[in-house]
Design a protein around this motif. Sequence first.
Motif, short mmCIF file in Angstrom:
data_model
loop_
_atom_site.label_atom_id
_atom_site.label_comp_id
_atom_site.label_asym_id
_atom_site.label_seq_id
_atom_site.Cartn_x
_atom_site.Cartn_y
_atom_site.Cartn_z
N UNK A 452 51.74 -20.10 15.65
CA UNK A 452 51.91 -18.50 15.25
C UNK A 452 52.86 -18.47 14.20
N UNK A 453 53.78 -19.42 14.08
CA UNK A 453 54.41 -19.04 12.84
C UNK A 453 53.92 -19.58 11.48
N UNK A 454 53.01 -20.61 11.74
CA UNK A 454 52.24 -21.11 10.62
C UNK A 454 51.20 -20.12 10.19
N UNK A 455 50.69 -19.40 11.12
CA UNK A 455 49.55 -18.18 10.64
C UNK A 455 50.32 -17.32 10.18
N UNK A 456 51.59 -16.81 10.76
CA UNK A 456 52.23 -15.71 9.86
C UNK A 456 52.65 -16.40 8.36
N UNK A 457 53.10 -17.40 8.42
CA UNK A 457 53.30 -18.02 6.85
C UNK A 457 52.17 -18.19 6.05
N UNK A 459 49.30 -15.98 6.14
CA UNK A 459 48.96 -14.78 6.08
C UNK A 459 49.93 -14.02 5.00
N UNK A 460 51.14 -14.36 5.17
CA UNK A 460 52.28 -13.89 4.18
C UNK A 460 51.97 -14.28 2.78
N UNK A 461 51.58 -15.91 2.54
CA UNK A 461 51.20 -16.46 1.44
C UNK A 461 49.87 -15.78 0.87
N UNK A 462 48.90 -15.45 1.64
CA UNK A 462 47.72 -15.04 1.04
C UNK A 462 48.03 -13.31 0.53
N UNK A 463 48.85 -12.61 1.57
CA UNK A 463 49.02 -11.24 1.11
C UNK A 463 49.84 -11.25 -0.45
N UNK A 464 50.64 -12.42 -0.44
CA UNK A 464 51.38 -12.55 -1.78
C UNK A 464 50.39 -12.99 -2.81
N UNK A 465 49.65 -13.70 -2.52
CA UNK A 465 48.75 -14.31 -3.68
C UNK A 465 47.80 -12.96 -4.04
N UNK A 466 47.39 -12.30 -3.11
CA UNK A 466 46.41 -11.36 -3.31
C UNK A 466 47.17 -10.12 -4.14
N UNK A 467 48.31 -9.85 -3.72
CA UNK A 467 49.28 -8.90 -4.66
C UNK A 467 49.44 -9.53 -6.00
#
Length: 552
Positions: A452-457, A459-467
């Motif tokens: 769950x923590x890895x998925x959260x990390x 998702x955070x990295x993906x959103x950061x990269x997309x931004x």
Amino acid sequence: MKFLKKRVILATLCILPSLGSNEAHAQQECENTRQNEMAEKLGFSQPNRRFLKEKIADLVEGKYAELVSLLDASPRPNSLFQTNPLTLCNSVSKLLDEILNEESDENKQDLEIYRPQIARITAKILLFQLSSVYKTISLERVRSLMGSEFSEIEMEDVIIECLNAGVVTGQIDQMSGSLCFSTPSMENSEFAGSLTNLGRSFRGILRYTNNLDEAKRMQDERRSTVFDLINVEMKKEHLTKCKRNTLINQIKKMRQDEETRARKIETAKLLKDQKEKERKERELLEKNRKQAKEEMKKIHRQQMIADAQKHAETIRKEGYHLAKTAANKKLSKMLKLVEKGDTEVDRNTLARQLEMVKDKEKKLQMQRKLEEKNKVDYGVRACRLEEIAILEAQWEKQKAKDAVYYEEQYLLKEAENKKAFKRKKRRAKKLKEVRSYYEEYRKKLDAAHERKYQLYVEDYERRKKLHEENRAEKHRKEEEDRLFKEQERKRRVEEERQRLEREKKEIAEKEERRKQQLLKLEQEEKEREERRKKDEEAAKLNNEQKKKKVPN
């Protein structure tokens, strides 16, 4: 490249070849026919089918060579036609089907546009060949030889085009449903017109040979007239040229001023846009700062409310708000405000009020103890010595009752302890049973939490990269727009400069041509003058020789 060669070959075959009497007619009207248009589309300088055929001779191979051979109108040695007219249209249609079937769907669609024109050219070649074989042929037979690609109206349209272009001569007989061919005669308007033009040319040649001296005299008069006009118009032309140069210089200056003004306007606009952009960035930064500040205030307020509610819950458990005193009532009101989420009451306020309530409660307890002590003192002083024995008997009875009560309480506590021991024993047994797979179960839970923590990390990295990508794309587009505008401005300036250079070059070329013409005319005039002087000197010498010979 191969597909382009195929298109060039088919486009060349769309040009009507020279067929009999059509050759002279095509030479006269080649500027107004589709031969010119096709040649221009292909990029050739001459609209002659023979010239185009020689140019594409190296490109023709395979089935395209067969198609070119079928549509070649030039006769073979010892024969009238290249192919049999009875099978010409069918052979061309089959070859086109085979050529188109070998191509892909996209290329086939591009090559399909040449088929109707090639079919019409084939039909015209067929009519030319039939005119050499038949004197009269039925329209139904002509349609069967042309194939199913032509309806009756289209067939008549092709025949009329051939008659109009001079490919064949004759007429359509609708009564008998036949096409009648005829040889060129005086009744034919084209043949008669050609003879008339030939006679007119012969008369012009005779007139020119008979009136050569008069023509020379007229030519000299025209030349002298031209020179007079040149002398008259030279000053006007010079003034016109000076005015034109002045006007060109003024126009150049105006355009340079316009360019300078346009550059200044554009620079001012860029500065304005840059300032506007900086202002918007500052506003956005200020807005983000305010939003962050508001968020911090909101979080701080929520934290204060949560701490106050937690402290209020502790106070409720202790029960200090249930008393009827003024301080306790105030504390109860504060607890209600905290439950509603009011920020006026925080943890410190509750702590101060609770401290006040505790102080008052402590003072009240001390006062009660003092009152209780005074009551005992008053009771002792009130008791008489005779009542001491009664009090001792009551105390003994009370001790006996207390002993029975304590024994009952001990037995109850012992039974409860036995039950609790049995429960703990059963629980220890159960824990001992699950001890074998406890570690595995705990690892599964830890693994699930880790996933769950890895998925959260992720998702955070993906959103950061997309931004970051969106921000980089936005900056890239802004840079591209700026570069495009700069290139467009430079291109306009360069086009204007090239246009001015072209105009200047054209004016210089015109002036140079005019000077060359004047020099040529002057040179011709000098040559004529020298020839005239030589002729006069030769005539004088002849006259002197004749005079010398006469006395002898």
